[in-house]
Motif scaffolding. Structure first.
Motif, PDB file in Angstrom:
ATOM      1  N   UNK A  94       0.848  -1.198   0.000  1.00  0.00           N
ATOM      2  CA  UNK A  94       0.000   0.000   0.000  1.00  0.00           C
ATOM      3  C   UNK A  94       0.882   1.246   0.000  1.00  0.00           C
ATOM      4  N   UNK A  95       1.929   1.224   0.802  1.00  0.00           N
ATOM      5  CA  UNK A  95       2.860   2.350   0.841  1.00  0.00           C
ATOM      6  C   UNK A  95       3.535   2.546  -0.516  1.00  0.00           C
ATOM      7  N   UNK A  96       3.944   1.457  -1.129  1.00  0.00           N
ATOM      8  CA  UNK A  96       4.567   1.529  -2.452  1.00  0.00           C
ATOM      9  C   UNK A  96       3.594   2.122  -3.475  1.00  0.00           C
ATOM     10  N   UNK A  97       2.325   1.735  -3.399  1.00  0.00           N
ATOM     11  CA  UNK A  97       1.310   2.269  -4.312  1.00  0.00           C
ATOM     12  C   UNK A  97       1.145   3.775  -4.100  1.00  0.00           C
ATOM     13  N   UNK A  98       1.131   4.200  -2.835  1.00  0.00           N
ATOM     14  CA  UNK A  98       1.000   5.625  -2.542  1.00  0.00           C
ATOM     15  C   UNK A  98       2.170   6.408  -3.122  1.00  0.00           C
ATOM     16  N   UNK A  99       3.374   5.869  -2.979  1.00  0.00           N
ATOM     17  CA  UNK A  99       4.555   6.534  -3.548  1.00  0.00           C
ATOM     18  C   UNK A  99       4.465   6.590  -5.066  1.00  0.00           C
ATOM     19  N   UNK A 100       3.956   5.515  -5.668  1.00  0.00           N
ATOM     20  CA  UNK A 100       3.831   5.467  -7.120  1.00  0.00           C
ATOM     21  C   UNK A 100       2.844   6.520  -7.607  1.00  0.00           C
ATOM     22  N   UNK A 101       1.790   6.770  -6.832  1.00  0.00           N
ATOM     23  CA  UNK A 101       0.813   7.789  -7.223  1.00  0.00           C
ATOM     24  C   UNK A 101       1.416   9.192  -7.146  1.00  0.00           C
ATOM     25  N   UNK A 102       2.272   9.404  -6.147  1.00  0.00           N
ATOM     26  CA  UNK A 102       2.891  10.723  -5.992  1.00  0.00           C
ATOM     27  C   UNK A 102       3.947  10.981  -7.058  1.00  0.00           C
ATOM     28  N   UNK A 103       4.697   9.941  -7.408  1.00  0.00           N
ATOM     29  CA  UNK A 103       5.771  10.070  -8.395  1.00  0.00           C
ATOM     30  C   UNK A 103       5.741   8.834  -9.294  1.00  0.00           C
ATOM     31  N   UNK A 104       4.839   8.812 -10.291  1.00  0.00           N
ATOM     32  CA  UNK A 104       4.641   7.611 -11.105  1.00  0.00           C
ATOM     33  C   UNK A 104       5.882   7.088 -11.812  1.00  0.00           C
ATOM     34  N   UNK A 105       6.848   7.933 -12.106  1.00  0.00           N
ATOM     35  CA  UNK A 105       8.028   7.479 -12.851  1.00  0.00           C
ATOM     36  C   UNK A 105       9.231   7.197 -11.971  1.00  0.00           C
ATOM     37  N   UNK A 106       9.104   7.427 -10.667  1.00  0.00           N
ATOM     38  CA  UNK A 106      10.230   7.201  -9.761  1.00  0.00           C
ATOM     39  C   UNK A 106      10.342   5.721  -9.424  1.00  0.00           C
ATOM     40  N   UNK A 107      11.571   5.203  -9.320  1.00  0.00           N
ATOM     41  CA  UNK A 107      11.727   3.809  -8.913  1.00  0.00           C
ATOM     42  C   UNK A 107      11.285   3.652  -7.469  1.00  0.00           C
ATOM     43  N   UNK A 108      10.634   2.527  -7.169  1.00  0.00           N
ATOM     44  CA  UNK A 108      10.180   2.314  -5.800  1.00  0.00           C
ATOM     45  C   UNK A 108      11.317   1.772  -4.953  1.00  0.00           C
ATOM     46  N   UNK A 109      11.339   2.185  -3.715  1.00  0.00           N
ATOM     47  CA  UNK A 109      12.337   1.727  -2.754  1.00  0.00           C
ATOM     48  C   UNK A 109      11.815   0.457  -2.088  1.00  0.00           C
ATOM     49  N   UNK A 110      12.679  -0.549  -1.870  1.00  0.00           N
ATOM     50  CA  UNK A 110      12.218  -1.705  -1.111  1.00  0.00           C
ATOM     51  C   UNK A 110      11.928  -1.292   0.330  1.00  0.00           C
ATOM     52  N   UNK A 111      10.962  -1.947   0.950  1.00  0.00           N
ATOM     53  CA  UNK A 111      10.558  -1.649   2.308  1.00  0.00           C
ATOM     54  C   UNK A 111      10.714  -2.897   3.154  1.00  0.00           C
ATOM     55  N   UNK A 112      10.716  -2.721   4.468  1.00  0.00           N
ATOM     56  CA  UNK A 112      10.826  -3.863   5.368  1.00  0.00           C
ATOM     57  C   UNK A 112       9.673  -4.814   5.089  1.00  0.00           C
ATOM     58  N   UNK A 113       9.972  -6.087   4.889  1.00  0.00           N
ATOM     59  CA  UNK A 113       8.950  -7.063   4.558  1.00  0.00           C
ATOM     60  C   UNK A 113       8.781  -7.260   3.066  1.00  0.00           C
ATOM     61  N   UNK A 114       9.431  -6.415   2.253  1.00  0.00           N
ATOM     62  CA  UNK A 114       9.335  -6.517   0.800  1.00  0.00           C
ATOM     63  C   UNK A 114       9.970  -7.827   0.338  1.00  0.00           C
ATOM     64  N   UNK A 115       9.287  -8.546  -0.517  1.00  0.00           N
ATOM     65  CA  UNK A 115       9.804  -9.813  -1.011  1.00  0.00           C
ATOM     66  C   UNK A 115      11.107  -9.637  -1.777  1.00  0.00           C
ATOM     67  N   UNK A 116      11.383  -8.416  -2.272  1.00  0.00           N
ATOM     68  CA  UNK A 116      12.641  -8.178  -2.986  1.00  0.00           C
ATOM     69  C   UNK A 116      13.830  -8.217  -2.045  1.00  0.00           C
ATOM     70  N   UNK A 117      13.586  -8.124  -0.728  1.00  0.00           N
ATOM     71  CA  UNK A 117      14.681  -8.135   0.237  1.00  0.00           C
ATOM     72  C   UNK A 117      14.989  -9.553   0.706  1.00  0.00           C
ATOM     73  N   UNK A 118      14.132 -10.495   0.418  1.00  0.00           N
ATOM     74  CA  UNK A 118      14.366 -11.866   0.866  1.00  0.00           C
ATOM     75  C   UNK A 118      15.573 -12.440   0.138  1.00  0.00           C
ATOM     76  N   UNK A 119      16.334 -13.183   0.889  1.00  0.00           N
ATOM     77  CA  UNK A 119      17.509 -13.825   0.310  1.00  0.00           C
ATOM     78  C   UNK A 119      18.712 -12.927   0.261  1.00  0.00           C
ATOM     79  N   UNK A 120      18.604 -11.716   0.868  1.00  0.00           N
ATOM     80  CA  UNK A 120      19.768 -10.817   0.908  1.00  0.00           C
ATOM     81  C   UNK A 120      20.334 -10.779   2.301  1.00  0.00           C
TER      82      UNK A 120
END
Length: 93
Positions: free
Chosen positions: A67-93
């Motif tokens: 939900x937070x990522x979606x909110x950021x995307x609405x504010x800046x649609x072309x900006x890359x999203x930052x991974x957040x705590x619990x983000x599946x992109x952080x698993x395995x790192x």
């Protein structure tokens, strides 16, 4: 000056619909969790076990991040999203 309404791309629109469906599932699970605790308080049920509570917490964390990522995307649609705590992109790192 009025703000332009947010218009997601087809890709974003699909992800938004999936997110809303998953939030609906979470809402149902939270309802069951609350009813279970009311039943426990009334001495009519056993409390949820740690595994159930952990799964619920993980689901809430993951969806809150989306939900937070979606909110950021609405504010800046072309900006890359930052991974957040619990983000599946952080698993395995």
């Amino acid at each position: 000056m009025a703000l332009e309404p947010f218009s997601p791309s087809d890709h974003d629109g699909h992800h938004d619909r999936v997110l809303i469906a998953e939030l609906g599932k979470l809402n149902e699970r939270l309802g069951h969790y609350i009813l279970r605790y009311l039943a426990v308080d009334a001495l009519q049920a056993e409390p949820p076990n740690m595994t159930e509570e952990r799964r619920l917490a993980e689901m809430m964390t993951a969806l809150a991040g989306r939900v937070l990522e979606r909110a950021h995307r609405q504010l800046a649609p072309n900006a890359p999203s930052e991974p957040f705590e619990g983000d599946s992109r952080l698993r395995g790192t």
